[in-house]
Enzyme design. Structure first.
Site, PDB file in Angstrom:
ATOM      1  N   ASN A   7       0.875  -1.170   0.000  1.00  0.00           N
ATOM      2  CA  ASN A   7       0.000   0.000   0.000  1.00  0.00           C
ATOM      3  C   ASN A   7       0.916   1.224   0.000  1.00  0.00           C
ATOM      4  O   ASN A   7       1.462   1.601   1.032  1.00  0.00           O
ATOM      5  CB  ASN A   7      -0.880  -0.033   1.254  1.00  0.00           C
ATOM      6  CG  ASN A   7      -1.888   1.091   1.287  1.00  0.00           C
ATOM      7  OD1 ASN A   7      -1.830   2.003   0.458  1.00  0.00           O
ATOM      8  ND2 ASN A   7      -2.796   1.035   2.235  1.00  0.00           N
ATOM      9  N   LYS A  14       3.268   0.925   3.164  1.00  0.00           N
ATOM     10  CA  LYS A  14       2.801  -0.005   4.184  1.00  0.00           C
ATOM     11  C   LYS A  14       2.773  -1.369   3.533  1.00  0.00           C
ATOM     12  O   LYS A  14       2.353  -1.483   2.363  1.00  0.00           O
ATOM     13  CB  LYS A  14       1.372   0.391   4.536  1.00  0.00           C
ATOM     14  CG  LYS A  14       1.016   0.423   5.993  1.00  0.00           C
ATOM     15  CD  LYS A  14      -0.455   0.693   6.027  1.00  0.00           C
ATOM     16  CE  LYS A  14      -1.105   1.287   7.116  1.00  0.00           C
ATOM     17  NZ  LYS A  14      -2.464   1.610   7.020  1.00  0.00           N
ATOM     18  N   ARG A  90      -2.390  -2.128  -3.593  1.00  0.00           N
ATOM     19  CA  ARG A  90      -3.597  -1.323  -3.446  1.00  0.00           C
ATOM     20  C   ARG A  90      -3.471  -0.106  -4.368  1.00  0.00           C
ATOM     21  O   ARG A  90      -2.498   0.644  -4.282  1.00  0.00           O
ATOM     22  CB  ARG A  90      -3.746  -0.857  -1.997  1.00  0.00           C
ATOM     23  CG  ARG A  90      -4.933   0.036  -1.840  1.00  0.00           C
ATOM     24  CD  ARG A  90      -4.926   0.782  -0.541  1.00  0.00           C
ATOM     25  NE  ARG A  90      -6.077   1.674  -0.507  1.00  0.00           N
ATOM     26  CZ  ARG A  90      -6.088   2.832   0.121  1.00  0.00           C
ATOM     27  NH1 ARG A  90      -5.024   3.236   0.776  1.00  0.00           N
ATOM     28  NH2 ARG A  90      -7.154   3.596   0.106  1.00  0.00           N
ATOM     29  N   HIS A 179     -12.914   3.139  -0.637  1.00  0.00           N
ATOM     30  CA  HIS A 179     -12.965   2.130   0.439  1.00  0.00           C
ATOM     31  C   HIS A 179     -13.587   0.816  -0.056  1.00  0.00           C
ATOM     32  O   HIS A 179     -14.106   0.035   0.738  1.00  0.00           O
ATOM     33  CB  HIS A 179     -13.829   2.607   1.633  1.00  0.00           C
ATOM     34  CG  HIS A 179     -13.244   3.733   2.425  1.00  0.00           C
ATOM     35  ND1 HIS A 179     -14.034   4.695   2.994  1.00  0.00           N
ATOM     36  CD2 HIS A 179     -11.973   4.028   2.780  1.00  0.00           C
ATOM     37  CE1 HIS A 179     -13.278   5.560   3.654  1.00  0.00           C
ATOM     38  NE2 HIS A 179     -12.017   5.175   3.537  1.00  0.00           N
ATOM     39  N   LEU A 208     -16.073   3.695   9.098  1.00  0.00           N
ATOM     40  CA  LEU A 208     -15.921   4.957   9.823  1.00  0.00           C
ATOM     41  C   LEU A 208     -14.520   5.028  10.418  1.00  0.00           C
ATOM     42  O   LEU A 208     -14.264   4.530  11.516  1.00  0.00           O
ATOM     43  CB  LEU A 208     -16.981   5.049  10.934  1.00  0.00           C
ATOM     44  CG  LEU A 208     -18.441   4.798  10.508  1.00  0.00           C
ATOM     45  CD1 LEU A 208     -19.370   4.813  11.707  1.00  0.00           C
ATOM     46  CD2 LEU A 208     -18.892   5.822   9.470  1.00  0.00           C
ATOM     47  N   GLY A 209     -13.611   5.606   9.658  1.00  0.00           N
ATOM     48  CA  GLY A 209     -12.235   5.782  10.139  1.00  0.00           C
ATOM     49  C   GLY A 209     -11.925   7.259  10.130  1.00  0.00           C
ATOM     50  O   GLY A 209     -12.765   8.076  10.506  1.00  0.00           O
ATOM     51  N   GLY A 211     -11.225   8.715   7.213  1.00  0.00           N
ATOM     52  CA  GLY A 211     -12.175   8.900   6.116  1.00  0.00           C
ATOM     53  C   GLY A 211     -13.363   7.994   6.414  1.00  0.00           C
ATOM     54  O   GLY A 211     -13.192   6.936   7.009  1.00  0.00           O
ATOM     55  N   ARG A 240     -12.779  16.142   6.932  1.00  0.00           N
ATOM     56  CA  ARG A 240     -13.531  16.501   5.716  1.00  0.00           C
ATOM     57  C   ARG A 240     -14.984  16.805   6.075  1.00  0.00           C
ATOM     58  O   ARG A 240     -15.561  16.165   6.949  1.00  0.00           O
ATOM     59  CB  ARG A 240     -13.515  15.358   4.703  1.00  0.00           C
ATOM     60  CG  ARG A 240     -12.145  15.025   4.180  1.00  0.00           C
ATOM     61  CD  ARG A 240     -12.249  14.020   3.035  1.00  0.00           C
ATOM     62  NE  ARG A 240     -10.962  13.422   2.764  1.00  0.00           N
ATOM     63  CZ  ARG A 240     -10.731  12.101   2.764  1.00  0.00           C
ATOM     64  NH1 ARG A 240     -11.710  11.247   3.007  1.00  0.00           N
ATOM     65  NH2 ARG A 240      -9.526  11.650   2.496  1.00  0.00           N
ATOM     66  N   ASP A 282      -9.722  13.453  15.881  1.00  0.00           N
ATOM     67  CA  ASP A 282      -9.812  12.126  16.496  1.00  0.00           C
ATOM     68  C   ASP A 282     -11.005  12.094  17.441  1.00  0.00           C
ATOM     69  O   ASP A 282     -11.081  12.878  18.400  1.00  0.00           O
ATOM     70  CB  ASP A 282      -8.506  11.821  17.250  1.00  0.00           C
ATOM     71  CG  ASP A 282      -8.431  10.363  17.671  1.00  0.00           C
ATOM     72  OD1 ASP A 282      -9.416   9.854  18.253  1.00  0.00           O
ATOM     73  OD2 ASP A 282      -7.393   9.738  17.410  1.00  0.00           O
ATOM     74  N   GLY A 330     -11.692   2.372  12.419  1.00  0.00           N
ATOM     75  CA  GLY A 330     -11.347   2.878  13.754  1.00  0.00           C
ATOM     76  C   GLY A 330     -12.526   3.268  14.628  1.00  0.00           C
ATOM     77  O   GLY A 330     -12.659   2.797  15.758  1.00  0.00           O
ATOM     78  N   ASN A 334     -14.570   0.585  17.338  1.00  0.00           N
ATOM     79  CA  ASN A 334     -14.219   0.858  18.732  1.00  0.00           C
ATOM     80  C   ASN A 334     -15.158   1.748  19.522  1.00  0.00           C
ATOM     81  O   ASN A 334     -15.117   1.739  20.741  1.00  0.00           O
ATOM     82  CB  ASN A 334     -12.830   1.522  18.778  1.00  0.00           C
ATOM     83  CG  ASN A 334     -11.752   0.597  18.271  1.00  0.00           C
ATOM     84  OD1 ASN A 334     -11.520  -0.461  18.840  1.00  0.00           O
ATOM     85  ND2 ASN A 334     -11.106   0.976  17.172  1.00  0.00           N
TER      86      ASN A 334
END
Ligand code: ADP
Length: 399
Positions: A7, A14, A90, A179, A208-209, A211, A240, A282, A330, A334
């Protein structure tokens, strides 16, 4: 034998190395600040994880560092690079050219290049990663897996904008969606958990991260998604703004004297949770502020959750019903408070959240009550696994 998942970002790389039989992760890592003198490389699993500071002048140098680590007898200790049979890359944007993952050849590279204007930061980075792997692991099958491909089944009534026809026919301005690998993975996983064929299910997947996007997956096919021509559209995100009245853009330029670049930065980097709260992108920081009675943070969460609910309602109607709603990434994986804000009070639609199950942590799990007609699930996304599987499937099909 192994499969490598790559990626490549504009200044990062990554990767994951997986066993091609068991699909277990053998190594993973991240090269950051590629192209700058203070670049570094973190790699390894669990207690063996470590970070090396080393100059990575470009992506070729980063891939070289990764491969050296894979061959290092004190690290991953591959016997040779021929043990890597396939590399899955990716690629963010495949435009209208790619409806699924493909083996990379010259024609594929040319088409990824044609999509550069649609993803000016991401596609050139992916191309450098591909080129580096072609040079350094020539024996491996190189495969491209596109974020946009899953959404190519969206029908024109959902992907076209009501703009003059030529903007689509000549300039390809339409909804593409992003995504896709994550939505495809969690939808398939939801069907496994429900022990029902994906082809029988109407699923809304909520990624839902940082982005965020939602997708309506009707019997296995994406039929609508909240991100659009770019990842800016749809729900509120970390930085955003998501969907806004487009005339606001004109107002910012004509009345507030902003340049196009300033508007772009405002909407992509300074809006969303960060813009609303003035605190952070965050959501954990936003919750902390709510606990301190920060009213802007409270409102930001309400706006964020309301945008998600709105899309869930829209997609349930457009599919004529919904069998399952999946929360991932994320925040989705969580944040039980946010999930509750999105999914509670919908009993009239057969959506019944189980508060106790919602509060539990863990891997794949159901968070609705047993009598909820719509099953609510939390499923950690695993885009790398799907990229590895796609690469291996194409490797096996090659004969
Ligand atoms: P990306 O889109 O960058 O891949 P992630 O899926 O990792 O992002 O999501 C990042 C976001 O998830 C963070 O900004 C944070 O808001 C949220 N997040 C991560 N961990 C938690 C947690 N334990 N509780 C609540 N929110 C979390």
């Amino acid at each position: 034998m192994y499969v490598l998942v790559m990626n490549t970002g504009s200044s990062s790389l990554k990767y994951q190395l997986l066993d091609s039989e068991s699909l277990a992760i053998v190594d993973k890592g991240l090269c950051e600040k590629v192209g700058s003198p203070d670049s570094f490389y973190s790699h390894g699993l669990g207690d063996a994880a470590r970070t090396d500071t080393l100059p990575l002048f470009d992506h070729l140098a980063a891939v070289r560092a990764v491969l050296e680590n894979l061959l290092d007898p004190s690290s991953v200790a591959l016997a040779n690079l021929e043990e890597i049979i396939a590399v899955g890359h990716r690629v963010v944007h495949g435009g209208e050219a790619f409806v699924k993952s493909v083996v990379i050849d010259e024609d594929v590279i040319a088409k990824i290049k044609e999509c550069v204007p649609l993803a000016p930061l991401h596609n050139p980075a992916a191309l450098t990663g591909i080129e580096a792997c072609q040079t350094l692991i020539p024996a491996a099958l190189q495969v491209a897996v596109f974020d946009t491909a899953f959404h190519q089944t969206i029908p024109p009534r959902a992907f076209r904008y009501a703009l003059p026809d030529t903007l689509y026919t000549q300039h390809r301005i339409r909804k593409y969606g992003f995504h896709g690998t994550s939505h495809r993975y969690v939808a398939a996983r939801a069907a496994e958990i429900l022990e029902r064929p994906l082809e029988d299910l109407r699923i809304i997947t909520c990624h839902l991260g940082n982005g965020c996007s939602l997708t309506a997956v009707d019997r296995g096919h994406s039929v609508d998604t909240s991100m659009g021509f770019t990842p800016l559209d749809g729900v509120v995100m970390g930085t955003r703004c998501g969907s806004i009245d487009p005339a606001i853009v004109v107002y910012l330029i004509t009345e507030l004297g902003m340049s196009a670049e300033e508007v772009d930065r405002l909407m992509n980097r300074e809006s969303g949770l960060l813009g609303l709260t003035g605190i952070s992108n965050d959501i954990r920081d936003v919750h902390t502020a709510v606990a301190d009675s920060d009213e802007r943070a409270e409102l930001a969460l309400e706006i964020y959750a309301n945008a998600i609910r709105r899309y869930i309602g829209q997609y349930a109607f457009s599919m004529g019903g919904v069998d399952a709603i999946v929360m991932t990434a994320g925040v989705g994986e969580n944040d039980s408070i946010l999930r509750q804000m999105v999914l509670s009070g919908l009993e009239g639609f057969g959506i019944v959240l189980d508060e106790r199950r919602n509060a539990l942590r863990g891997a794949d799990r159901v968070i609705s009550t047993d009598d909820s007609s719509v099953t609510l699930l939390v499923i950690p996304t695993n885009e790398e696994l799907l990229i590895a599987k796609d690469a291996l499937a194409l490797w096996a099909a090659r004969g």
